[in-house]
Design a protein around this motif. Structure first.
Motif, short mmCIF file in Angstrom:
data_model
loop_
_atom_site.label_atom_id
_atom_site.label_comp_id
_atom_site.label_asym_id
_atom_site.label_seq_id
_atom_site.Cartn_x
_atom_site.Cartn_y
_atom_site.Cartn_z
N PRO A 157 0.83 -1.21 0.00
CA PRO A 157 0.00 0.00 0.00
C PRO A 157 0.86 1.27 0.00
N PRO A 158 0.40 2.29 -0.71
CA PRO A 158 1.17 3.54 -0.81
C PRO A 158 1.57 4.14 0.54
N PHE A 159 0.67 4.08 1.54
CA PHE A 159 1.02 4.65 2.85
C PHE A 159 2.19 3.89 3.47
N GLN A 160 2.29 2.58 3.20
CA GLN A 160 3.39 1.79 3.75
C GLN A 160 4.71 2.11 3.02
N ILE A 161 4.64 2.33 1.72
CA ILE A 161 5.82 2.74 0.96
C ILE A 161 6.32 4.08 1.51
N MET A 162 5.39 4.98 1.79
CA MET A 162 5.77 6.28 2.36
C MET A 162 6.44 6.12 3.71
N MET A 163 5.92 5.24 4.56
CA MET A 163 6.49 5.05 5.90
C MET A 163 7.87 4.42 5.82
N ILE A 164 8.01 3.37 5.02
CA ILE A 164 9.30 2.69 4.91
C ILE A 164 10.35 3.62 4.31
N GLY A 165 9.96 4.37 3.29
CA GLY A 165 10.89 5.30 2.64
C GLY A 165 11.03 6.63 3.34
N ASP A 170 3.65 12.69 -1.16
CA ASP A 170 3.50 11.67 -2.18
C ASP A 170 4.61 11.76 -3.24
N ALA A 171 5.73 12.37 -2.90
CA ALA A 171 6.85 12.55 -3.84
C ALA A 171 7.36 11.22 -4.38
N PHE A 172 7.22 10.14 -3.62
CA PHE A 172 7.70 8.84 -4.08
C PHE A 172 6.97 8.38 -5.33
N LEU A 173 5.79 8.92 -5.59
CA LEU A 173 5.02 8.49 -6.76
C LEU A 173 5.75 8.76 -8.07
N LYS A 174 6.65 9.73 -8.08
CA LYS A 174 7.38 9.99 -9.33
C LYS A 174 8.33 8.84 -9.67
N TYR A 175 8.62 7.96 -8.70
CA TYR A 175 9.49 6.82 -8.95
C TYR A 175 8.72 5.60 -9.45
N ILE A 176 7.41 5.65 -9.33
CA ILE A 176 6.59 4.52 -9.72
C ILE A 176 6.30 4.63 -11.22
N ARG A 177 6.80 3.68 -11.98
CA ARG A 177 6.66 3.71 -13.43
C ARG A 177 5.23 3.39 -13.84
N LYS A 178 4.89 3.73 -15.06
CA LYS A 178 3.53 3.56 -15.55
C LYS A 178 3.03 2.14 -15.44
N LYS A 179 3.91 1.17 -15.51
CA LYS A 179 3.52 -0.22 -15.44
C LYS A 179 2.71 -0.51 -14.17
N SER A 180 2.99 0.21 -13.10
CA SER A 180 2.32 -0.09 -11.83
C SER A 180 1.33 0.98 -11.41
N THR A 181 1.10 1.99 -12.22
CA THR A 181 0.25 3.09 -11.76
C THR A 181 -1.20 2.67 -11.61
N SER A 182 -1.59 1.55 -12.16
CA SER A 182 -2.97 1.11 -11.97
C SER A 182 -3.22 0.73 -10.52
N SER A 183 -2.17 0.30 -9.79
CA SER A 183 -2.37 -0.10 -8.40
C SER A 183 -1.94 0.98 -7.42
N VAL A 184 -1.16 1.95 -7.87
CA VAL A 184 -0.71 3.01 -6.97
C VAL A 184 -1.10 4.34 -7.59
N THR A 185 -1.97 5.05 -6.92
CA THR A 185 -2.41 6.34 -7.44
C THR A 185 -2.26 7.42 -6.37
N THR A 186 -2.22 8.63 -6.83
CA THR A 186 -2.11 9.75 -5.90
C THR A 186 -3.30 9.77 -4.95
N SER A 187 -4.48 9.45 -5.45
CA SER A 187 -5.66 9.48 -4.58
C SER A 187 -5.58 8.44 -3.48
N ALA A 188 -4.85 7.34 -3.72
CA ALA A 188 -4.71 6.30 -2.69
C ALA A 188 -3.86 6.79 -1.54
N VAL A 189 -3.01 7.78 -1.79
CA VAL A 189 -2.14 8.30 -0.75
C VAL A 189 -2.87 9.30 0.12
N ALA A 190 -3.76 10.06 -0.49
CA ALA A 190 -4.45 11.15 0.22
C ALA A 190 -5.33 10.67 1.34
#
Length: 190
Positions: A157-165, A170-190
């Motif tokens: 989950p995006p919140f867990q990626i944020m905590m670990i990193g 949501d700056a980490f989202l720029k590292y997530i390539r398009k291949k995975s954007t269907s499962s990780v979205t900016t709205s999921a972080v908010a």
């Protein structure tokens, strides 16, 4: 982790962030601290790393990760191996930074230059045809961005990626390539 938290960087690259020392890595099993000299370190329930000083002047930020039992990617096993390796060096205690290696009959340190060289060698061995990028297109930050991408691909989950990193936005989202954007979205972080 930021590269300056696990490798020695040249003075010109030094930021406010301090390198992690063994004493800031704590293992617990059933809420009891396991000492670094315990042969059961790898059996801890979780490991906590305290970052003494961070990029944004934050002090003593702690990240805790639980045992996963994954053969290679388990954070408890990985940190236990680092601690055991460094403490096996003559004269080592809990003060050395995690960049310590035993070379030339003394403790030396892995540098950012060493890391970049290893990444470049791996990229060259894999080849442009397989990677789509050239040797030299990587840096130490590639590990951090690659970690975020790997977690996203594993449906962390995006919140867990944020905590670990330790991202505070949501700056980490720029590292997530398009291949995975269907499962990780900016709205999921908010």
């Amino acid at each position: 982790m930021r590269s300056c938290e696990y490798v020695k960087v040249p003075a010109a690259e030094k930021r406010r962030t301090d390198i992690v020392r063994l004493r800031y890595v704590v293992f617990r099993r059933n809420a009891t601290i396991i000492p670094h000299d315990s042969p059961d370190l790898h059996l801890a329930d979780f490991v906590s790393i305290t970052f003494e000083m961070q990029k944004k002047d934050e002090k003593s930020d702690r990240v805790t990760q639980h045992i996963t039992h994954h053969a290679i990617m388990c954070p408890v096993r990985a940190w236990a191996a680092i601690i055991k390796r460094i403490r096996s060096y003559p004269g080592a205690d809990d003060d050395p930074p995690v960049s310590a290696v035993w070379r030339n009959n003394r403790i030396e340190h892995i540098t950012s230059k060493n890391i970049i060289s290893a990444i470049d060698n791996a990229a060259e061995a894999i080849g442009y045809a397989n990677l789509g990028v050239e040797k030299g297109d990587f840096g130490t930050h590639s590990i951090r961005s690659g970690g975020a991408m790997a977690m996203a691909l594993d449906d962390v989950p995006p919140f867990q990626i944020m905590m670990i990193g330790r991202w505070s936005s949501d700056a980490f989202l720029k590292y997530i390539r398009k291949k995975s954007t269907s499962s990780v979205t900016t709205s999921a972080v908010a």
